[in-house]
Enzyme design. Structure first.
Site, mmCIF file in Angstrom:
data_model
loop_
_atom_site.group_PDB
_atom_site.id
_atom_site.type_symbol
_atom_site.label_atom_id
_atom_site.label_comp_id
_atom_site.label_asym_id
_atom_site.label_seq_id
_atom_site.Cartn_x
_atom_site.Cartn_y
_atom_site.Cartn_z
ATOM 1 N N HIS A 137 0.818 -1.210 0.000
ATOM 2 C CA HIS A 137 0.000 0.000 0.000
ATOM 3 C C HIS A 137 0.855 1.265 0.000
ATOM 4 O O HIS A 137 0.417 2.311 -0.485
ATOM 5 C CB HIS A 137 -0.915 0.013 1.227
ATOM 6 C CG HIS A 137 -2.093 -0.893 1.117
ATOM 7 N ND1 HIS A 137 -3.264 -0.525 0.487
ATOM 8 C CD2 HIS A 137 -2.294 -2.155 1.578
ATOM 9 C CE1 HIS A 137 -4.137 -1.521 0.559
ATOM 10 N NE2 HIS A 137 -3.567 -2.524 1.208
ATOM 11 N N ASP A 144 -7.690 -1.917 -1.315
ATOM 12 C CA ASP A 144 -8.624 -2.839 -0.664
ATOM 13 C C ASP A 144 -10.036 -2.435 -1.059
ATOM 14 O O ASP A 144 -10.453 -1.294 -0.794
ATOM 15 C CB ASP A 144 -8.478 -2.775 0.855
ATOM 16 C CG ASP A 144 -7.120 -3.260 1.336
ATOM 17 O OD1 ASP A 144 -6.470 -4.018 0.593
ATOM 18 O OD2 ASP A 144 -6.715 -2.877 2.452
ATOM 19 N N GLU A 201 -6.311 -12.426 1.298
ATOM 20 C CA GLU A 201 -7.329 -11.385 1.496
ATOM 21 C C GLU A 201 -8.138 -11.205 0.215
ATOM 22 O O GLU A 201 -7.591 -10.747 -0.799
ATOM 23 C CB GLU A 201 -6.683 -10.049 1.887
ATOM 24 C CG GLU A 201 -5.911 -10.094 3.193
ATOM 25 C CD GLU A 201 -5.156 -8.808 3.481
ATOM 26 O OE1 GLU A 201 -4.768 -8.583 4.643
ATOM 27 O OE2 GLU A 201 -4.940 -8.014 2.531
ATOM 28 N N HIS A 204 -8.004 -7.543 -1.244
ATOM 29 C CA HIS A 204 -6.738 -6.865 -1.580
ATOM 30 C C HIS A 204 -6.304 -7.155 -3.012
ATOM 31 O O HIS A 204 -6.258 -8.312 -3.442
ATOM 32 C CB HIS A 204 -5.639 -7.327 -0.615
ATOM 33 C CG HIS A 204 -4.312 -6.676 -0.867
ATOM 34 N ND1 HIS A 204 -3.812 -5.664 -0.082
ATOM 35 C CD2 HIS A 204 -3.368 -6.892 -1.819
ATOM 36 C CE1 HIS A 204 -2.632 -5.283 -0.540
ATOM 37 N NE2 HIS A 204 -2.349 -6.027 -1.598
#
Length: 234
Positions: A137, A144, A201, A204
């Site tokens: 990030h 996300d 995730e 993500h």
């Protein structure tokens, strides 16, 4: 001729965009006695709320409603590198044709915030180790997201956002058929426009070749105040 040249000088000055030199802080371990080197470069971050089809924002780290229990951002804002913002806008266009859209939970994250997260949970399945990869990030190349309908209602997914368990993994089979379908739809459309999914995730996604983008430690305050300028939306 000389007079014409003099008249053109102010016009040329107006036509040239202002160039701002920014700095990247090296992210290795350092003591108070060690100097942090600074490398000049341009960050190319874009405010996602200014996109032609802006995504819905629910920036969890601007609230205490996140896995840390603390507010990590001073206000809810989402920035991405211009390359990622262009790709995200293409996703939004495709989803709009289906009566759907994206909700953003998190996008660019300053390196200092990444360190705070890592210090709370030393598990790189869910939080990147800033000393190993400098984060994802932090480069403005990771986002996300989830899917919402035209009224802004979230579509059912296999787990809540930031659920650090097997139910968040892409290979999780214990979810309902509807949850699985929505997760696969999100993955399919993000991959179509240049994002790679993440194994642990479902929310993500990384812009392909994210490693090639430099990690940043520019604060939201600096970006919003104009000290470190954001680019115009693509």
């Amino acid at each position: 001729m000389k007079r014409l040249f003099l008249l053109l000088i102010p016009l040329l000055a107006i036509a040239q965009p202002e160039q701002t030199t920014l700095y990247l802080k090296e992210a290795g371990k350092s003591s108070d006695s060690e100097k942090i080197s600074a490398i000049p470069f341009e960050h190319h971050l874009v405010d996602l709320s200014l996109l032609p089809i802006p995504p819905l924002l629910e920036i969890r780290y601007a609230t205490k409603y996140n896995f840390t229990g603390a507010q990590l951002y001073p206000f809810p804002r989402a920035y991405l590198h211009r390359d990622a913002a262009i790709a995200l806008q293409a996703v939004q266009k495709d989803l709009a044709d289906c009566g759907l859209g994206l909700k953003i939970y998190d996008a660019y994250r300053p390196l200092s915030v990444q360190r705070k997260m890592w210090n709370l949970i030393h598990d790189d399945r869910y939080v990147s180790n800033p000393d190993a990869s400098r984060g994802r990030h932090t480069r403005g190349a990771a986002v996300d997201v989830t899917l919402v309908d035209k009224l802004g209602n979230e579509l059912p997914m296999p787990s809540p956002f930031d659920e650090f368990s097997n139910s968040a993994h892409r290979d999780y089979t214990g979810c309902t058929p509807e949850q699985r379908k929505n997760s696969l739809l999100l993955e399919e459309i993000m991959k179509k426009h240049g994002f790679d999914s993440f194994a642990f995730e479902w929310w993500h996604f990384d812009l392909r070749n994210w490693q090639n983008y430099p990690p940043l430690d520019i604060t939201f305050q600096e970006l919003s105040s104009g000290q470190k300028f954001t680019l115009s939306p693509p």
